[in-house]
Scaffold this motif. Structure first.
Motif, PDB file in Angstrom:
ATOM      1  N   LEU A   2      33.066  48.000  48.705  1.00  0.00           N
ATOM      2  CA  LEU A   2      34.394  48.575  48.543  1.00  0.00           C
ATOM      3  C   LEU A   2      35.093  47.957  47.337  1.00  0.00           C
ATOM      4  O   LEU A   2      35.016  46.759  47.103  1.00  0.00           O
ATOM      5  N   LEU A   3      35.747  48.826  46.575  1.00  0.00           N
ATOM      6  CA  LEU A   3      36.552  48.349  45.463  1.00  0.00           C
ATOM      7  C   LEU A   3      37.774  47.655  46.040  1.00  0.00           C
ATOM      8  O   LEU A   3      38.295  48.042  47.075  1.00  0.00           O
ATOM      9  N   LYS A   4      38.256  46.634  45.369  1.00  0.00           N
ATOM     10  CA  LYS A   4      39.280  45.778  45.940  1.00  0.00           C
ATOM     11  C   LYS A   4      40.690  46.330  45.855  1.00  0.00           C
ATOM     12  O   LYS A   4      41.528  45.990  46.661  1.00  0.00           O
ATOM     13  N   SER A   5      40.983  47.171  44.889  1.00  0.00           N
ATOM     14  CA  SER A   5      42.363  47.610  44.719  1.00  0.00           C
ATOM     15  C   SER A   5      42.436  49.094  44.382  1.00  0.00           C
ATOM     16  O   SER A   5      41.451  49.701  43.962  1.00  0.00           O
ATOM     17  N   SER A   6      43.619  49.642  44.569  1.00  0.00           N
ATOM     18  CA  SER A   6      43.849  51.043  44.208  1.00  0.00           C
ATOM     19  C   SER A   6      43.601  51.271  42.725  1.00  0.00           C
ATOM     20  O   SER A   6      43.061  52.294  42.337  1.00  0.00           O
ATOM     21  N   SER A   7      44.004  50.300  41.897  1.00  0.00           N
ATOM     22  CA  SER A   7      43.806  50.467  40.455  1.00  0.00           C
ATOM     23  C   SER A   7      42.316  50.496  40.114  1.00  0.00           C
ATOM     24  O   SER A   7      41.883  51.285  39.267  1.00  0.00           O
ATOM     25  N   SER A   8      41.514  49.685  40.780  1.00  0.00           N
ATOM     26  CA  SER A   8      40.060  49.711  40.567  1.00  0.00           C
ATOM     27  C   SER A   8      39.474  51.053  40.994  1.00  0.00           C
ATOM     28  O   SER A   8      38.606  51.605  40.321  1.00  0.00           O
ATOM     29  N   MET A   9      39.949  51.559  42.137  1.00  0.00           N
ATOM     30  CA  MET A   9      39.483  52.861  42.611  1.00  0.00           C
ATOM     31  C   MET A   9      39.836  53.956  41.612  1.00  0.00           C
ATOM     32  O   MET A   9      39.004  54.825  41.300  1.00  0.00           O
ATOM     33  N   ILE A  25      41.486  63.110  30.835  1.00  0.00           N
ATOM     34  CA  ILE A  25      41.615  62.342  32.077  1.00  0.00           C
ATOM     35  C   ILE A  25      42.858  61.462  31.973  1.00  0.00           C
ATOM     36  O   ILE A  25      43.004  60.688  31.029  1.00  0.00           O
ATOM     37  N   ARG A  26      43.738  61.601  32.943  1.00  0.00           N
ATOM     38  CA  ARG A  26      44.964  60.800  32.997  1.00  0.00           C
ATOM     39  C   ARG A  26      45.018  60.050  34.320  1.00  0.00           C
ATOM     40  O   ARG A  26      44.789  60.637  35.380  1.00  0.00           O
ATOM     41  N   ILE A  27      45.328  58.779  34.246  1.00  0.00           N
ATOM     42  CA  ILE A  27      45.556  57.974  35.439  1.00  0.00           C
ATOM     43  C   ILE A  27      47.031  57.607  35.426  1.00  0.00           C
ATOM     44  O   ILE A  27      47.515  56.989  34.470  1.00  0.00           O
ATOM     45  N   LEU A  28      47.745  58.025  36.461  1.00  0.00           N
ATOM     46  CA  LEU A  28      49.178  57.778  36.550  1.00  0.00           C
ATOM     47  C   LEU A  28      49.470  56.835  37.714  1.00  0.00           C
ATOM     48  O   LEU A  28      49.062  57.100  38.847  1.00  0.00           O
ATOM     49  N   ASN A  29      50.174  55.764  37.432  1.00  0.00           N
ATOM     50  CA  ASN A  29      50.605  54.836  38.467  1.00  0.00           C
ATOM     51  C   ASN A  29      51.912  55.384  39.030  1.00  0.00           C
ATOM     52  O   ASN A  29      52.961  55.256  38.421  1.00  0.00           O
ATOM     53  N   VAL A  30      51.837  55.992  40.199  1.00  0.00           N
ATOM     54  CA  VAL A  30      53.013  56.610  40.820  1.00  0.00           C
ATOM     55  C   VAL A  30      53.542  55.781  41.992  1.00  0.00           C
ATOM     56  O   VAL A  30      54.473  56.194  42.676  1.00  0.00           O
ATOM     57  N   GLY A  31      52.965  54.618  42.201  1.00  0.00           N
ATOM     58  CA  GLY A  31      53.318  53.790  43.345  1.00  0.00           C
ATOM     59  C   GLY A  31      54.787  53.410  43.424  1.00  0.00           C
ATOM     60  O   GLY A  31      55.343  53.314  44.516  1.00  0.00           O
ATOM     61  N   ASP A  32      55.426  53.203  42.278  1.00  0.00           N
ATOM     62  CA  ASP A  32      56.836  52.801  42.273  1.00  0.00           C
ATOM     63  C   ASP A  32      57.795  53.982  42.378  1.00  0.00           C
ATOM     64  O   ASP A  32      58.986  53.783  42.613  1.00  0.00           O
ATOM     65  N   ILE A  33      57.287  55.198  42.189  1.00  0.00           N
ATOM     66  CA  ILE A  33      58.181  56.363  42.185  1.00  0.00           C
ATOM     67  C   ILE A  33      57.859  57.383  43.273  1.00  0.00           C
ATOM     68  O   ILE A  33      58.562  58.378  43.400  1.00  0.00           O
ATOM     69  N   SER A  34      56.803  57.120  44.051  1.00  0.00           N
ATOM     70  CA  SER A  34      56.423  58.071  45.089  1.00  0.00           C
ATOM     71  C   SER A  34      55.792  57.358  46.285  1.00  0.00           C
ATOM     72  O   SER A  34      54.971  56.459  46.100  1.00  0.00           O
ATOM     73  N   PRO A  35      56.141  57.786  47.489  1.00  0.00           N
ATOM     74  CA  PRO A  35      55.498  57.215  48.675  1.00  0.00           C
ATOM     75  C   PRO A  35      54.149  57.874  48.987  1.00  0.00           C
ATOM     76  O   PRO A  35      53.452  57.467  49.903  1.00  0.00           O
ATOM     77  N   TYR A  85      42.158  60.345  48.710  1.00  0.00           N
ATOM     78  CA  TYR A  85      41.536  59.110  49.175  1.00  0.00           C
ATOM     79  C   TYR A  85      42.585  58.105  49.669  1.00  0.00           C
ATOM     80  O   TYR A  85      42.365  56.914  49.642  1.00  0.00           O
ATOM     81  N   GLY A  86      43.731  58.613  50.094  1.00  0.00           N
ATOM     82  CA  GLY A  86      44.777  57.743  50.612  1.00  0.00           C
ATOM     83  C   GLY A  86      45.637  57.177  49.501  1.00  0.00           C
ATOM     84  O   GLY A  86      46.603  57.799  49.085  1.00  0.00           O
ATOM     85  N   SER A  87      45.262  56.037  48.992  1.00  0.00           N
ATOM     86  CA  SER A  87      46.073  55.397  47.957  1.00  0.00           C
ATOM     87  C   SER A  87      45.898  56.036  46.585  1.00  0.00           C
ATOM     88  O   SER A  87      46.681  55.767  45.681  1.00  0.00           O
ATOM     89  N   ILE A  88      44.866  56.854  46.431  1.00  0.00           N
ATOM     90  CA  ILE A  88      44.704  57.613  45.192  1.00  0.00           C
ATOM     91  C   ILE A  88      44.486  59.090  45.529  1.00  0.00           C
ATOM     92  O   ILE A  88      43.844  59.422  46.523  1.00  0.00           O
TER      93      ILE A  88
END
Length: 115
Positions: A2-9, A25-35, A85-88
Motif C-alpha cells: 500500500l502506498l503511504k499517502s494520498s499524494s503518493s497514490m 494529466i492534472r493532479i489537484l490538491n483539493v483537500g483544503d477546499i473540499s471535503p 478511491y476514497g481520498s483520491i
C-alpha cells in the motif's frame, strides 16, 4: 504494498494514466477546499477506447498495490469515467467532454501538483 499517502497514490495514478498516453494529466490538491477528497486526478484521451484503456490501466495498477475501487461511473459510454478511491478521485475525459465541462475551472483554487 500500500502506498503511504494520498499524494503518493495521486502521483501513482498519474503515472499509470501516462502509460496509456493520457493527455494533459492534472493532479489537484483539493483537500483544503473540499471535503470530497484529498486529490483529483484529471486527464483525457482522444477516443472512447483510449479513455477506457486509461481507466483499465489505473484500476489494474491500483489493484496490484492493494487498493480497492470504491465506485466507478461512466465506463460504458467512455466519455467521462470517474474512479473513486476514497481520498483520491480520478476523472478521465474524452477530449471533447473535458473541454465542454471545464472541471478544472471549478477547482481553480486547488494547488496544482506536477507529475
Amino acid at each position: 504494498m500500500l502506498l503511504k499517502s494520498s499524494s503518493s497514490m495521486a502521483y501513482f495514478v498519474g503515472l499509470a494514466a501516462s502509460e496509456k498516453k493520457a493527455k494533459d494529466i492534472r493532479i489537484l490538491n483539493v483537500g483544503d477546499i473540499s471535503p470530497i477528497a484529498d486529490y483529483f486526478i484529471i486527464c483525457s484521451g482522444n477516443s472512447t477506447v483510449q479513455v477506457r484503456a486509461i481507466a483499465d490501466e489505473i484500476e489494474e495498477k491500483m489493484a496490484e498495490k492493494g487498493y480497492e475501487l470504491n465506485h466507478k461511473e461512466g465506463y460504458q459510454t467512455g466519455r467521462w469515467i470517474l474512479l473513486d478511491y476514497g481520498s483520491i478521485i480520478v476523472h478521465i475525459f474524452h477530449n471533447e467532454d473535458r473541454e465542454f465541462y471545464g472541471i478544472e475551472r471549478l477547482w481553480a483554487d486547488a494547488e496544482k501538483i506536477s507529475l
